[in-house]
Design an enzyme around this catalytic site. Sequence first.
Site, short mmCIF file in Angstrom:
data_model
loop_
_atom_site.label_atom_id
_atom_site.label_comp_id
_atom_site.label_asym_id
_atom_site.label_seq_id
_atom_site.Cartn_x
_atom_site.Cartn_y
_atom_site.Cartn_z
N ARG A 39 1.14 -1.43 -0.31
CA ARG A 39 -0.17 -0.17 0.21
C ARG A 39 1.27 1.55 0.10
O ARG A 39 1.66 1.94 0.94
CB ARG A 39 -0.75 -0.49 1.36
CG ARG A 39 -1.67 1.51 1.56
CD ARG A 39 -2.39 0.53 1.92
NE ARG A 39 -3.50 2.25 3.02
CZ ARG A 39 -3.24 3.77 2.92
NH1 ARG A 39 -1.76 3.35 4.07
NH2 ARG A 39 -3.86 4.41 3.65
N SER A 111 -13.16 -2.64 1.66
CA SER A 111 -13.04 -2.09 2.55
C SER A 111 -14.05 -1.90 2.61
O SER A 111 -15.25 -1.23 1.40
CB SER A 111 -12.46 -0.52 2.47
OG SER A 111 -10.87 -0.77 1.75
N LYS A 140 -3.36 6.21 8.57
CA LYS A 140 -4.49 7.52 7.59
C LYS A 140 -4.23 8.59 7.25
O LYS A 140 -5.00 8.24 8.74
CB LYS A 140 -4.99 5.89 7.02
CG LYS A 140 -5.93 6.26 6.54
CD LYS A 140 -7.20 5.37 5.81
CE LYS A 140 -8.06 5.61 5.15
NZ LYS A 140 -8.56 5.51 4.00
#
Length: 210
Positions: A39, A111, A140
């Site tokens: 990611r 998600s 995040k």
Amino acid sequence: MNREQLLLYFIMGTNNSAGSPLRVLTNAIEGGVTCFQFREKGQGALEGAEKEQAARDMQAICRKHGVPFIVNDDIELALELQADGIHVGQDDESIEAVRKKCPDYMIVGVSAKTVNEAAQAQKQGADYIGTGPMFSTTTKADAKSPIGPGAITELRENGIDLPVVGIGGIKKENASEVIRAGADGVSVISSISMDEDPKQAARLLKNQLT
Ligand SMILES: Cc1ncsc1CCOP(=O)(O)O
Ligand SMILES: C=C1C=NC(C)=NC1=N
Ligand SMILES: [Mg+2]
């Protein structure tokens, strides 16, 4: 995708690790990580050829250890690398769009935090969902406020039987709560990637899960 593979689902980008990302990933896998997601996002994230090379290097490490290699968001990269899977958010491409572009063997993760989002994901053939943030997180930048492990119990009570991983602020002190709430596994970035001993961090986390 079998549920056991989601038990300790490590996620990292080159900007999430204190030390060398490749060494961190190797150590985390030796510590018992069962699935990995590349990611590359946020402050200092690589792009273009550098991002692709980092992904290839991490994919090679996962392949060597038989750990599924999943790419976040970037479908083109996932296809280019013939990754084992792709993870998309609610604001990324739909699952059917992803399925159209990807070979059948690829794992598609989504998600989803509400019963409705999860039911949609289930209907459209997602292989697993990631639900969070479980606890507060700084990894995040645009994470919404924590919804807690109860959100996973809510999904289970409403007939969501897809594989589910909890994500967000998970560490060895709170990981078992997420499993008790009905998750098949936990997804973790910083409590492994930023630890000075990622192998021990992974091992101690995993001990809390079974
Ligand atoms: C990608 C993502 N999605 C919800 S919280 C989060 C960040 C998780 O990072 P950490 O495990 O360091 O809290
Ligand atoms: C946002 C996310 C939620 N869950 C998982 C597994 N990965 C992600 N990138
Ligand atoms: Mg996304």
